[in-house]
Structures are given as C-alpha cells and as structure tokens.
Design a protein around this motif. Sequence first.
Motif, short mmCIF file in Angstrom:
data_model
loop_
_atom_site.label_atom_id
_atom_site.label_comp_id
_atom_site.label_asym_id
_atom_site.label_seq_id
_atom_site.Cartn_x
_atom_site.Cartn_y
_atom_site.Cartn_z
N ASP A 1 -5.83 1.98 -1.23
CA ASP A 1 -6.25 2.05 0.16
C ASP A 1 -6.23 0.67 0.79
OD1 ASP A 1 -6.67 4.74 0.45
OD2 ASP A 1 -8.83 4.65 0.10
N ALA B 1 -9.13 0.82 -4.74
CA ALA B 1 -8.83 2.13 -5.30
C ALA B 1 -9.14 3.20 -4.26
CB ALA B 1 -9.65 2.36 -6.56
N ASP B 2 -8.34 4.27 -4.24
CA ASP B 2 -8.52 5.28 -3.21
C ASP B 2 -9.57 6.33 -3.56
OD1 ASP B 2 -7.21 6.72 -5.18
OD2 ASP B 2 -5.58 7.42 -3.90
N VAL B 3 -10.21 6.21 -4.73
CA VAL B 3 -11.26 7.17 -5.08
C VAL B 3 -12.48 6.95 -4.19
CG1 VAL B 3 -10.51 7.33 -7.47
CG2 VAL B 3 -12.22 5.64 -6.84
N ALA C 1 3.53 0.52 -11.24
CA ALA C 1 2.38 1.18 -10.64
C ALA C 1 1.27 0.15 -10.39
CB ALA C 1 1.87 2.29 -11.55
N ASP D 1 3.11 4.42 -0.92
CA ASP D 1 3.48 5.31 -2.03
C ASP D 1 2.73 4.97 -3.32
OD1 ASP D 1 5.34 6.58 -0.35
OD2 ASP D 1 6.88 5.09 -0.85
N ASN D 2 1.43 4.78 -3.22
CA ASN D 2 0.62 4.52 -4.40
C ASN D 2 -0.83 4.95 -4.14
OD1 ASN D 2 -0.59 2.40 -2.88
ND2 ASN D 2 0.90 0.92 -3.65
N SER D 3 -1.71 4.59 -5.04
CA SER D 3 -3.10 5.02 -4.95
C SER D 3 -4.02 3.95 -4.36
CB SER D 3 -3.62 5.40 -6.35
OG SER D 3 -3.52 4.28 -7.24
N TYR E 1 0.81 -1.22 0.00
CA TYR E 1 0.00 0.00 0.00
C TYR E 1 0.84 1.28 0.00
CZ TYR E 1 -3.55 -3.34 1.58
OH TYR E 1 -4.40 -4.41 1.70
#
Length: 285
Positions: free
Chosen positions: A101, A136-138, A228, A97-99, A95
């Motif tokens: 959660d 996804a962190d959205v 990524a 340094d990336n997008s 988890y």
Amino acid sequence: MARTESRDPLADRAGYDENFLGVPVPLPTPSSPDVPSLVLPYTHFTVVLRPDRRMAAATAVCIDGRLLVEHVPRESSWRFDPRLDEHHQTGDEVYRDNSLDKGHLVRRLDPVWGEATEANKANADTFHYTNAAPQADVFNQGKQLWQGLENFLLDHAATFDRKLTVLTGPVLHDSDPPYRGVQVPLRFWKVVAFVQDGSLAATAYVLDQSPDLTRDAERALAGATPGAPPPLGAFRTFQVPVSDVVELTSLHLGPLPAADLMPAVRAPGERWRRLASHDDIMMQR
C-alpha cells in the motif's frame, strides 16, 4: 542541513508551523550534517525528504481539532512533487501489481481544517508521493490502533483547544530490504505533542511490520520470492520513549524527549509497551 526547494505550483504552501501549540516544536531534521534532506512545505504540514532513500525521513503536521472539516471527498490521484526530480521520489512503479500500500505518513484527514478552499488543498496535498511509504496491505488490530491515534489523542488535548502537532516517518535503516529500486522500511514512528495542564507534553509510538519474529529476520527476508516484495509481518503497535525514537531515527526532536509522558524508569522488558487498545496508552508521568 535541511534546505527548501520551491517552484510553482506549490510555491504558496506555508507548511508546518513550529509555534502552532504556543510552545515551539521544531521541524525534525537529521542530526548529522552529512545526511541529505529537502524540506518540502504543503498545506498545514511539511515533509523532510531523504532523496537518497526516495522517501521522507520525517513529516510534521498541525491539527486543529476545532476546525477539522468532515466529509471531504477522498482525492485518489497520487502525484509527484514537481519541486524535485521524480527519481528522488517513490512513485507508482514501486506499488504496482503487488501487496504494498501507499501508506500515508501525514494521515489524509489530519491537515484538512480551516476554510473549505484551504481544507481541500490540504487534502489534495497529502496525495503527493513524498508523503507515502510502502506498507503491507493487511489491515489488522495493530494498524487500526495506529490509524486512530490522532483521534484518540485529540480528546486529551482539550485544555489547549484540541490542537496537536504530529511528527511521523519511517525508520530508515541501512538493513531495510531492497525492492524495485527502494528499501522498504520495516518500522514507522510517530511522536504526538500537545499542551497538557499548561505544559508541553508528548507521547511516542512505533509501528512494526517486520517479518514473522518467530524466525530469524534475515532468513525470513532471504525467503522472499524473486521479484516479489519482501515478506512483511502483521502490524504491531507500541508506545515507546520519545528518546528511543531519537535513537532509532537520528533525528533532532527538540524539547519532546523531555516532555515525554511515558515514565522514564521501567523494567527493560516493558520499555516498549505493546498496545492492544488505546486504553493501554500511558498519559501521565
């Protein structure tokens, strides 16, 4: 066959109670004896871990709506479960340094009920890596619907003291895209059970974070930037037949398919009902 490993400091955890509703709702377990799994009890919930995938196949939590404790401070320190090797868990390296959660599988507030000591212990227990999966962190409407399902359904369980059992997990598929030593699940499932009019009732849901479906999924995943996370799409929440969750996950869900409140006879295009709000949920057979 699922088995339990226990070692201090979590040896006193009783875990999920399959008789919590007064009607047995067994812990979900893999239907194939060849699928490895570990049963890890916590406070008011249990994780059925797939060590080969380094994350849960299923979780099961008991929620007592009458005894929920509000305003419990959020415990922010994620930790490994000491009862099994860290390499069988998805830790912070996935988890960082990336997008992505750390998506709680058992929602943090669901097991937080009872006496203060018990509630605080349950709150902290939800922050074991075994109770997380990459998401996804959205934050959008689909995810908001997903996170509010338990609250909505508690209001429909008043005939049995507002009690629910909630089973949740990622859909672990062989084609899930790899990233930093794990495969990132593209779908999550949830089955909620309660007593309605004196009988067991259940509804089921799927949260989809697949890539943009206007493109071929394989091409979309192949377009990921090297190093990524895989590209993930906006969350879409569906109500689905409980039997479809059984088919998707290859888990035993006991009596829940027969207790499904979603009508069995539906046009193929409507079998999965996309939800725009909680009002779209079908609660009568």
